[in-house]
Design a protein around this motif. Structure first.
Motif, PDB file in Angstrom:
ATOM      1  N   THR A   1     -46.962  29.545 -99.863  1.00 52.39           N
ATOM      2  CA  THR A   1     -47.562  29.856 -98.561  1.00 52.39           C
ATOM      3  C   THR A   1     -48.153  28.611 -97.916  1.00 52.39           C
ATOM      4  O   THR A   1     -48.466  28.604 -96.743  1.00 52.39           O
ATOM      5  CB  THR A   1     -48.641  30.944 -98.695  1.00 52.39           C
ATOM      6  OG1 THR A   1     -49.525  30.562 -99.746  1.00 52.39           O
ATOM      7  CG2 THR A   1     -48.022  32.287 -98.996  1.00 52.39           C
TER       8      THR A   1
ATOM      9  N   SER B   1     -51.822  26.231-102.215  1.00 51.57           N
ATOM     10  CA  SER B   1     -52.187  27.637-102.413  1.00 51.57           C
ATOM     11  C   SER B   1     -51.868  28.161-103.807  1.00 51.57           C
ATOM     12  O   SER B   1     -52.458  29.137-104.261  1.00 51.57           O
ATOM     13  CB  SER B   1     -51.482  28.497-101.363  1.00 51.57           C
ATOM     14  OG  SER B   1     -50.085  28.319-101.468  1.00 51.57           O
TER      15      SER B   1
ATOM     16  N   ASP C   1     -53.368  31.804-103.791  1.00 51.69           N
ATOM     17  CA  ASP C   1     -52.138  32.535-104.073  1.00 51.69           C
ATOM     18  C   ASP C   1     -51.773  32.353-105.551  1.00 51.69           C
ATOM     19  O   ASP C   1     -50.625  32.165-105.907  1.00 51.69           O
ATOM     20  CB  ASP C   1     -51.026  31.994-103.149  1.00 51.69           C
ATOM     21  CG  ASP C   1     -49.750  32.811-103.237  1.00 51.69           C
ATOM     22  OD1 ASP C   1     -49.810  33.975-103.682  1.00 51.69           O
ATOM     23  OD2 ASP C   1     -48.691  32.264-102.870  1.00 51.69           O
TER      24      ASP C   1
END
Ligand SMILES: CCCCCCCCCCCCCCCC(=O)SCCNC(=O)CCNC(=O)[C@H](O)C(C)(C)COP(=O)(O)OP(=O)(O)OC[C@H]1O[C@@H](n2cnc3c(N)ncnc32)[C@H](O)[C@@H]1OP(=O)(O)O
Length: 185
Positions: free
Chosen positions: A177, A32, A40
């Motif tokens: 994440t 991510s 992210d």
């Protein structure tokens, strides 16, 4: 275009595994916080990828103004990231994590800011931990869109164990994440 890249004679070609998404389906991001594909990573390139027929994948990149190198054109390093990412995604066919060992690019034509690029990458073969890949890019939207190949790439990826990243865990920016290699493939 020119390249000194030569494939070894003794490569095996993997067959498409059952777990791999069907042609036309999206591939998951591999991490991510990745600059190339992570959701992210606000400063990243947010590339998206699709499984193609056989052992090929495709990826798209919109050339944002902040990717400028020469006046009005993409920076070569950004193009290299996109190839690295797409060829790494082609290695997802194996279902194990990989890192790039060697990547080489031929820049064939200038790519204006605002273009949408399509990258196509495939695994050309493997031996042991070494995966040989190649890819090309075309401009699919924009003032110079067409069938011409605007850049090509060849890359060697090495399979690694997840512990490869353990010494780096304290350097991750913020809370991860999704751990590396935890894609849902
Ligand atoms: C559950 C499912 C999850 C799925 C999830 C999948 C996720 C999959 C998507 C990932 C998509 C990522 C896309 C971005 C990928 C990056 O950008 S990765 C970041 C950039 N790369 C790096 O940081 C790597 C840094 N380098 C290293 O860590 C180490 O050099 C390496 C590459 C791991 C190799 O080291 P090593 O493991 O000690 O291997 P070593 O014994 O040196 O070499 C092994 C063989 O490779 C050869 N080799 C090594 N390096 C080279 C080189 N540069 N040139 C030529 N040959 C080389 C050696 O000659 C040797 O050959 P043989 O003797 O076996 O014939």
């Amino acid at each position: 275009m020119s390249s000194t890249w030569t494939l070894p004679d003794d490569l095996d070609l993997p067959t498409r595994p059952d777990f791999f998404p069907a042609p036309g389906e999206a591939l998951p991001q591999h991490w991510s916080k990745c600059f190339g594909c992570g959701d992210d990573q606000p400063s990243g390139m947010a590339m998206t990828f699709i499984a193609e027929e056989g052992i090929e994948v495709s990826g798209r990149l919109t050339v944002a103004n902040r990717y400028q190198g020469g006046p009005g054109v993409i920076h070569g390093g950004i193009l290299s990231v996109a190839f690295d990412e797409t060829q790494g995604m082609a290695c997802m066919l194996l279902g194990v994590p990989v890192v790039t060992g060697h990547l080489e690019i031929d820049f064939a034509k200038p790519i204006p800011l605002g273009s949408v690029l399509e990258f196509r990458a495939r695994m050309d073969g493997m031996t042991g931990r070494k995966l040989y890949t190649s890819a090309e890019a075309r401009i699919v939207e924009g003032p110079t869109a067409g069938d011409d190949v605007v850049a090509t790439s060849r890359g060697l990826f090495l399979t690694i164990k997840p512990e490869h990243f353990t010494p780096m865990k304290d350097f991750v920016d913020g809370e991860a994440t999704s751990p590396f290699g935890s894609s849902t493939l």
